[in-house]
Enzyme design. Structure first.
Site, PDB file in Angstrom:
ATOM      1  N   GLY A 148       0.828  -1.199   0.000  1.00  0.00           N
ATOM      2  CA  GLY A 148       0.000   0.000   0.000  1.00  0.00           C
ATOM      3  C   GLY A 148       0.861   1.246   0.000  1.00  0.00           C
ATOM      4  O   GLY A 148       2.030   1.219  -0.411  1.00  0.00           O
ATOM      5  N   SER A 149       0.315   2.337   0.487  1.00  0.00           N
ATOM      6  CA  SER A 149       1.016   3.612   0.459  1.00  0.00           C
ATOM      7  C   SER A 149       2.118   3.670   1.509  1.00  0.00           C
ATOM      8  O   SER A 149       2.074   2.964   2.524  1.00  0.00           O
ATOM      9  CB  SER A 149       0.032   4.759   0.700  1.00  0.00           C
ATOM     10  OG  SER A 149      -0.388   4.769   2.054  1.00  0.00           O
ATOM     11  N   THR A 150       3.090   4.539   1.266  1.00  0.00           N
ATOM     12  CA  THR A 150       4.177   4.722   2.227  1.00  0.00           C
ATOM     13  C   THR A 150       3.648   5.266   3.546  1.00  0.00           C
ATOM     14  O   THR A 150       4.096   4.847   4.626  1.00  0.00           O
ATOM     15  CB  THR A 150       5.247   5.652   1.635  1.00  0.00           C
ATOM     16  OG1 THR A 150       5.862   4.985   0.516  1.00  0.00           O
ATOM     17  CG2 THR A 150       6.324   5.991   2.650  1.00  0.00           C
ATOM     18  N   GLY A 185       2.146   2.461   5.335  1.00  0.00           N
ATOM     19  CA  GLY A 185       3.215   1.537   5.690  1.00  0.00           C
ATOM     20  C   GLY A 185       3.952   1.964   6.947  1.00  0.00           C
ATOM     21  O   GLY A 185       4.353   1.120   7.767  1.00  0.00           O
ATOM     22  N   GLU A 190       5.637  -3.339   0.927  1.00  0.00           N
ATOM     23  CA  GLU A 190       5.839  -2.930  -0.471  1.00  0.00           C
ATOM     24  C   GLU A 190       5.008  -1.670  -0.657  1.00  0.00           C
ATOM     25  O   GLU A 190       3.781  -1.712  -0.641  1.00  0.00           O
ATOM     26  CB  GLU A 190       5.400  -4.049  -1.419  1.00  0.00           C
ATOM     27  CG  GLU A 190       6.011  -3.923  -2.807  1.00  0.00           C
ATOM     28  CD  GLU A 190       5.115  -3.180  -3.774  1.00  0.00           C
ATOM     29  OE1 GLU A 190       5.372  -1.971  -3.992  1.00  0.00           O
ATOM     30  OE2 GLU A 190       4.179  -3.786  -4.303  1.00  0.00           O
TER      31      GLU A 190
END
Length: 472
Positions: free
Chosen positions: A222-224, A227, A244
């Site tokens: 997903g998105s940083t 994350g 990821e």
């Protein structure tokens, strides 16, 4: 089995209705077309407990038997390509022929990962002793899957985790839960109860999972920004993690390319899946000698491309998958216009649904939002360059480091540039390529850990060194 109704979660090998429900929206219309179950905390506990009960038996199951069950799962998914693909289009939006590619790609991934095996490593073998390093499963894996590739990226997690002897609780995105729920229903036929549990729910379910003490590992795509929150939650009890995350991937086009030969590949590397791809080209650097020709060719392709409902014949590109992302992409596009940037619009798109034209922004400054931010939608900033060292520095000037590409007639020179790019993957004269045997590892803020390949398989294990004496 009805793929158009009766969506249930899979907990301990049985169908389970949600404590609540949630609407699933067709992004081509913006209207709900199905209802999915929404799990509560008690149902999450039930799924985790089922996975924990199943773990000892699954761990003790011989590797070859686990591989055979994954191969049987791959066969089942492949046999239901058509039904799953039609459902995929309605919940995700991608055109039907490409949806079939994802379903079959997931089947392929399961089948190929099942062929892998982690060898025993011998670090010492002397007359006195032998030292062996084995890899053991971790326990129950929490898998959280995004909406852009909901079936393939689920397979990326299911295959190595289960092959290595772990059990799993998987949560699909609340925007695209239906194919995962139906795959869970299919796989009840081939996997022992509790080995693979699939629960669906809204935005509150993910944090409940990452904080749950019953998980040994979290595998998140997903998105940083999300994350980072997953990493923080995992730190409380030192869960293992694989993240990821986002990317702002650069492609560098050298002046020796044949523009007519490469333009279409570059175009699809940027706009495939309406640019909702973590490793898509999101910053395009073209040498000044070929910039105008390549820009004009890409713009022509954008104007010719058919953007529409994925179930309509001839559609090449579908909608943005959900309303929130549609709002983000359209706001970014409006910001580019407000900044006075040269915006080259693609062809017309339907008025209804979450559609955005395939758009090129002509030579914006590096400071522009369309360059600095990951659009995750069909907005491609295209920039001129003249000095190789400078353009490599510009490509590397990013918080992200997921993937990149170099296009050149001189492959040797391109390889040299690839070594200088600060990314986990670099493609030369190609893009959007991954294999089950090749690691995908984000550098910088694009990820933590590895997916795919032997390195990705080992992410679902922990090493155990055994010192074995010889002689008396």
């Amino acid at each position: 089995m009805d793929f158009t109704a009766d969506y249930t979660m899979t907990i301990d090998g049985a169908p389970v209705a949600g404590a609540g429900t949630m609407a699933v929206i067709n992004p081509a219309s913006g209207e709900p077309f199905a209802t999915a179950p929404a799990a509560d905390a008690a149902q999450l506990d039930a799924a985790v407990n089922a996975a924990r009960r199943a773990f000892p038996g699954w761990k003790a199951t011989p590797w070859a038997e686990r591989a055979a069950m994954l191969t049987a799962a791959a066969k089942l998914i492949f046999e239901h390509t058509d039904e799953l693909a039609r459902l995929f289009v309605r919940e995700q939006g991608r055109p039907l022929h490409l949806a079939k590619g994802e379903i079959q790609g997931a089947s392929f991934w399961l089948r190929q990962v099942a062929k892998q095996q982690i060898p025993v490593e011998v670090t010492e073998d002397t007359p006195e002793r032998r030292i062996e390093v084995h890899h053991e499963p971790l326990g129950v894996v929490c898998a959280i899957v995004p909406w852009n590739f909901p079936v393939l990226l689920a397979a990326w997690k299911i295959a190595p985790a289960l092959l290595a002897g772990n059990t799993m609780v998987l949560k699909p995105s609340p925007f695209t839960p239906l194919c995962s729920l139906k795959i869970g229903e299919l796989l009840r036929q081939v996997l022992p109860p509790g080995v693979l549990n699939i629960v669906s729910g809204g935005d509150e379910l993910g944090p409940m999972m990452t904080a749950h003490p019953g998980f040994a590992k979290i595998s998140f795509t997903g998105s940083t920004a999300t994350g980072k929150r997953v990493m923080e939650a995992a730190s409380r009890d030192l869960k293992r993690i694989t993240l990821e995350l986002g990317g702002n991937d650069a492609a560098i086009i050298l002046p020796d390319v044949d523009v007519d030969a490469v333009a279409e590949q570059i175009f699809f590397g940027a706009f495939y899946n309406s640019a909702q791809v973590c490793v898509a080209t999101k910053r395009l650097y073209a040498h000044e000698a070929i910039y105008d020709r390549l820009r004009d060719r890409l713009h022509a392709l954008a104007r010719q491309a058919k953007v529409g409902d994925g179930l309509e014949q001839g559609s090449e590109f579908g909608p943005i998958q959900n309303a929130a992302q549609f709002a983000r992409v359209t706001e970014l596009l409006e910001s580019a216009r407000a900044e006075g940037l040269a915006v080259l619009d693609g062809g017309a798109v339907p008025d209804k649904g979450y559609f955005v034209p395939l758009t090129i922004v002509d030579n914006p400054p590096e400071s522009a939002r369309v360059v600095q931010e990951e659009a995750f939608g069909p907005i491609l900033p295209m920039m001129r360059w003249s000095d190789l060292d400078e353009v490599i520095a510009r490509a590397n000037d990013s918080l992200y480091g997921l993937a990149g590409a170099v296009w050149s007639a001189d492959v040797g020179q391109a390889v040299g540039i690839a070594h200088r790019l600060e990314t986990g993957t670099v493609w030369i004269n190609q893009n959007l390529q991954n294999t089950p045997f090749t690691p995908l590892a984000g550098h910088k803020q694009s990820g933590f850990g590895v997916e795919n390949g032997m390195d990705g398989l080992k992410e679902f294990t922990q090493p155990k060194a055994i010192f074995i004496p010889k002689g008396g």
